[in-house]
Enzyme design. Structure first.
Site, PDB file in Angstrom:
ATOM      1  N   TYR A 141       0.820  -1.214   0.000  1.00 29.01           N
ATOM      2  CA  TYR A 141       0.000   0.000   0.000  1.00 29.01           C
ATOM      3  C   TYR A 141       0.853   1.264   0.000  1.00 29.01           C
ATOM      4  O   TYR A 141       0.426   2.294  -0.517  1.00 29.01           O
ATOM      5  CB  TYR A 141      -0.900   0.029   1.238  1.00 29.01           C
ATOM      6  CG  TYR A 141      -2.199  -0.707   1.086  1.00 29.01           C
ATOM      7  CD1 TYR A 141      -2.228  -2.074   0.864  1.00 29.01           C
ATOM      8  CD2 TYR A 141      -3.409  -0.028   1.190  1.00 29.01           C
ATOM      9  CE1 TYR A 141      -3.430  -2.746   0.745  1.00 29.01           C
ATOM     10  CE2 TYR A 141      -4.618  -0.693   1.077  1.00 29.01           C
ATOM     11  CZ  TYR A 141      -4.627  -2.049   0.854  1.00 29.01           C
ATOM     12  OH  TYR A 141      -5.813  -2.707   0.739  1.00 29.01           O
ATOM     13  N   LYS A 191       3.245 -15.202   3.644  1.00 24.81           N
ATOM     14  CA  LYS A 191       3.509 -16.012   2.445  1.00 24.81           C
ATOM     15  C   LYS A 191       5.016 -16.227   2.403  1.00 24.81           C
ATOM     16  O   LYS A 191       5.715 -15.865   1.445  1.00 24.81           O
ATOM     17  CB  LYS A 191       2.966 -15.273   1.203  1.00 24.81           C
ATOM     18  CG  LYS A 191       2.999 -16.070  -0.073  1.00 24.81           C
ATOM     19  CD  LYS A 191       2.004 -17.216  -0.144  1.00 24.81           C
ATOM     20  CE  LYS A 191       2.172 -17.988  -1.432  1.00 24.81           C
ATOM     21  NZ  LYS A 191       1.425 -19.266  -1.434  1.00 24.81           N
ATOM     22  N   ASP A 223      -2.724 -18.388   1.724  1.00 26.04           N
ATOM     23  CA  ASP A 223      -3.657 -19.180   0.905  1.00 26.04           C
ATOM     24  C   ASP A 223      -4.343 -20.234   1.774  1.00 26.04           C
ATOM     25  O   ASP A 223      -5.568 -20.413   1.746  1.00 26.04           O
ATOM     26  CB  ASP A 223      -2.961 -19.798  -0.316  1.00 26.04           C
ATOM     27  CG  ASP A 223      -1.624 -20.467  -0.007  1.00 26.04           C
ATOM     28  OD1 ASP A 223      -1.143 -20.382   1.148  1.00 26.04           O
ATOM     29  OD2 ASP A 223      -1.052 -21.087  -0.934  1.00 26.04           O
ATOM     30  N   ASP A 247      -6.498  -6.858   4.453  1.00 24.18           N
ATOM     31  CA  ASP A 247      -7.608  -6.272   3.692  1.00 24.18           C
ATOM     32  C   ASP A 247      -8.476  -7.392   3.133  1.00 24.18           C
ATOM     33  O   ASP A 247      -9.705  -7.380   3.240  1.00 24.18           O
ATOM     34  CB  ASP A 247      -7.042  -5.400   2.566  1.00 24.18           C
ATOM     35  CG  ASP A 247      -8.126  -4.808   1.700  1.00 24.18           C
ATOM     36  OD1 ASP A 247      -9.098  -4.271   2.259  1.00 24.18           O
ATOM     37  OD2 ASP A 247      -8.015  -4.882   0.452  1.00 24.18           O
ATOM     38  N   ASP A 251     -12.502  -8.930   4.634  1.00 22.19           N
ATOM     39  CA  ASP A 251     -13.750  -9.034   3.861  1.00 22.19           C
ATOM     40  C   ASP A 251     -14.268 -10.471   3.905  1.00 22.19           C
ATOM     41  O   ASP A 251     -15.477 -10.716   4.036  1.00 22.19           O
ATOM     42  CB  ASP A 251     -13.531  -8.636   2.390  1.00 22.19           C
ATOM     43  CG  ASP A 251     -13.738  -7.144   2.147  1.00 22.19           C
ATOM     44  OD1 ASP A 251     -13.383  -6.336   3.030  1.00 22.19           O
ATOM     45  OD2 ASP A 251     -14.253  -6.784   1.063  1.00 22.19           O
TER      46      ASP A 251
HETATM   47  C1  IPM Z   1     -10.522  -1.169   3.672  1.00 16.87           C
HETATM   48  C2  IPM Z   1     -10.676  -0.632   2.285  1.00 16.87           C
HETATM   49  C3  IPM Z   1      -9.511   0.303   1.970  1.00 16.87           C
HETATM   50  C4  IPM Z   1      -8.237  -0.530   2.054  1.00 16.87           C
HETATM   51  C5  IPM Z   1      -9.621   1.046   0.631  1.00 16.87           C
HETATM   52  C6  IPM Z   1     -10.903   1.831   0.510  1.00 16.87           C
HETATM   53  C7  IPM Z   1      -8.432   1.931   0.389  1.00 16.87           C
HETATM   54  O1  IPM Z   1     -10.788  -1.674   1.375  1.00 16.87           O
HETATM   55  O2  IPM Z   1     -10.438  -0.344   4.619  1.00 16.87           O
HETATM   56  O3  IPM Z   1     -10.493  -2.396   3.839  1.00 16.87           O
HETATM   57  O4  IPM Z   1      -7.864  -1.201   1.077  1.00 16.87           O
HETATM   58  O5  IPM Z   1      -7.589  -0.479   3.091  1.00 16.87           O
HETATM   59 MG    MG Z   2     -10.984  -3.597   2.290  1.00 11.90          MG
END
Ligand code: IPM
Ligand code: MG
Length: 367
Positions: A141, A191, A223, A247, A251
């Site tokens: 990032y 990894k 993975d 990240d 999710d």
């Molecule tokens: C998160 C989001 C952010 C990230 C984006 C919006 C930059 O996906 O906070 O998980 O990748 O950190």
């Molecule tokens: Mg995210």
């Protein structure tokens, strides 16, 4: 106590969910005798429209003068073709860096009332209580160099994954400290079979772990961790990982517990904490009044806990969320075939009522 905050509604569903989160925060403040001082500022696409800058200096100054920042979401397809520094996301990344918020805590807790919401079998997901500790200021990032160069048909893109030892060390400490207050398990996800960054990561985490002999430390390739997260989510306690893996896995953890709309986060480590739902701007449902505000509301609970050490107040907000879910309140993401969906505002109203009810219980009276 005076709670001095900057609120950054941002883009997409950000403003809608933030509005409900602020109402829940106000209810908790009123119920426990605190005073709120809020400044609303622009970030992301909203700020690009106003000032052609996804993080105007006025916004940074206000954040740095606050004790905590509550953010909705950033990101809008309108800016998809902008250069990197003029994308909404660049504002959020700069804000995280300006605030020194290197430790991103993303709890994924399964609510018993939501057994029908997880795509996983109830017997697999029941009892899931994971704390993802995501490193937030390093890795691909932020690594330099980064670029896209060359002409059409011959372009080359570069990103750099980079970690310094001290960056790994400080995030590892956060994970072990959290584990000490939980089930005393840290799974470090990397990894290391492919990446130098991960080999350094594993080595440093192992070293930090020696100071926490009571904590059981494991290492897993990302993975394999992704597979185990859906196979045996209840095996996880604290997951410690670098920026991009965190990240992705957070999710996925949202999917496991039933909806990404439920997930809250705290980004701490610097002088000012940043609190935001994990879900992002969801432009496809923005403005419809159907977004789930619970991720934002649970972020308020994290804010009360981590920036103000107001544990009872944080617990009251969390209890209110559990209560409304137990009573069958569902936004569209959670409704499925069994429930009728309520709006963002109605869900917020029910949480506010539950916070008020909780704060008026005798044990909650402010000392
Ligand atoms: C998160 C989001 C952010 C990230 C984006 C919006 C930059 O996906 O906070 O998980 O990748 O950190
Ligand atoms: Mg995210």
């Amino acid at each position: 106590m005076l709670l001095k905050l900057t609120v950054l509604p941002g883009d997409g569903i950000g403003p809608e969910v933030t509005e409900q989160a602020v109402l829940a925060l106000q209810a908790a403040a009123d119920g426990f005798g605190h005073q709120l001082q809020l400044q609303r500022k622009a970030i992301g696409g909203a700020a690009l429209q106003e000032a052609n800058d996804p993080l105007p200096s006025d916004t940074i100054h206000s954040c740095l003068a606050s004790t905590a920042v509550l953010l909705g979401a950033v990101g809008s397809p309108a800016f998809d073709h902008n250069p990197g520094h003029l994308r909404p996301e660049a504002g959020l990344l700069r804000l995280r860096r300006e605030l020194g918020a290197y430790a991103n805590l993303r709890p994924a807790v399964f609510f018993p009332a939501l057994e029908d919401c997880s795509p996983l079998r109830a017997d697999l997901v029941r009892g899931t209580d994971i704390m993802i500790v995501r490193e937030l200021l390093g890795g691909a990032y932020f690594g330099q160099p980064r670029s896209i160069e060359g002409g059409p048909g011959a372009r080359v893109a570069i990103n750099t994954m980079r970690y310094a030892e001290h960056e790994v060390e400080r995030i590892a400490r956060v994970a072990f400290e959290l584990a000490m207050k939980r089930k005393k398990k840290v799974l470090s996800v990397d990894k290391a079979n492919v990446l130098e960054c991960s080999r350094l990561w594993r080595d440093v985490v192992t070293g930090v772990g020696k100071n926490y002999p009571e904590v059981k430390l494991g290492h897993q390739y990302v993975d394999s961790a992704a597979m185990l997260l859906v196979q045996r989510p209840t095996d996880f306690d604290v997951v410690l990982t670098e920026n991009m893996f965190g990240d992705i896995l957070s999710d996925q953890a949202g999917g496991v517990v039933g909806s990404l709309g439920l997930l809250a986060s705290a980004s701490i480590g610097g002088p000012v904490g940043l609190y935001e739902p994990v879900h992002g701007s969801a432009p496809d449902i923005a403005g419809k009044g159907i977004a789930n505000p619970l991720g934002a509301i649970l972020s308020v609970a994290m804010l009360l806990r981590h920036s103000f050490s107001l544990e009872r107040e944080a617990a009251a907000v969390e209890a209110a969320v559990s209560a409304v879910l137990s009573e069958g309140s569902r936004t569209a993401d959670l409704a499925g075939k069994t429930h009728s969906a309520i709006s963002t505002a109605e869900m917020g109203r029910r949480v506010v009522d539950a916070v008020k009810a909780h704060a008026s219980l005798p044990h909650a009276v402010s000392s």
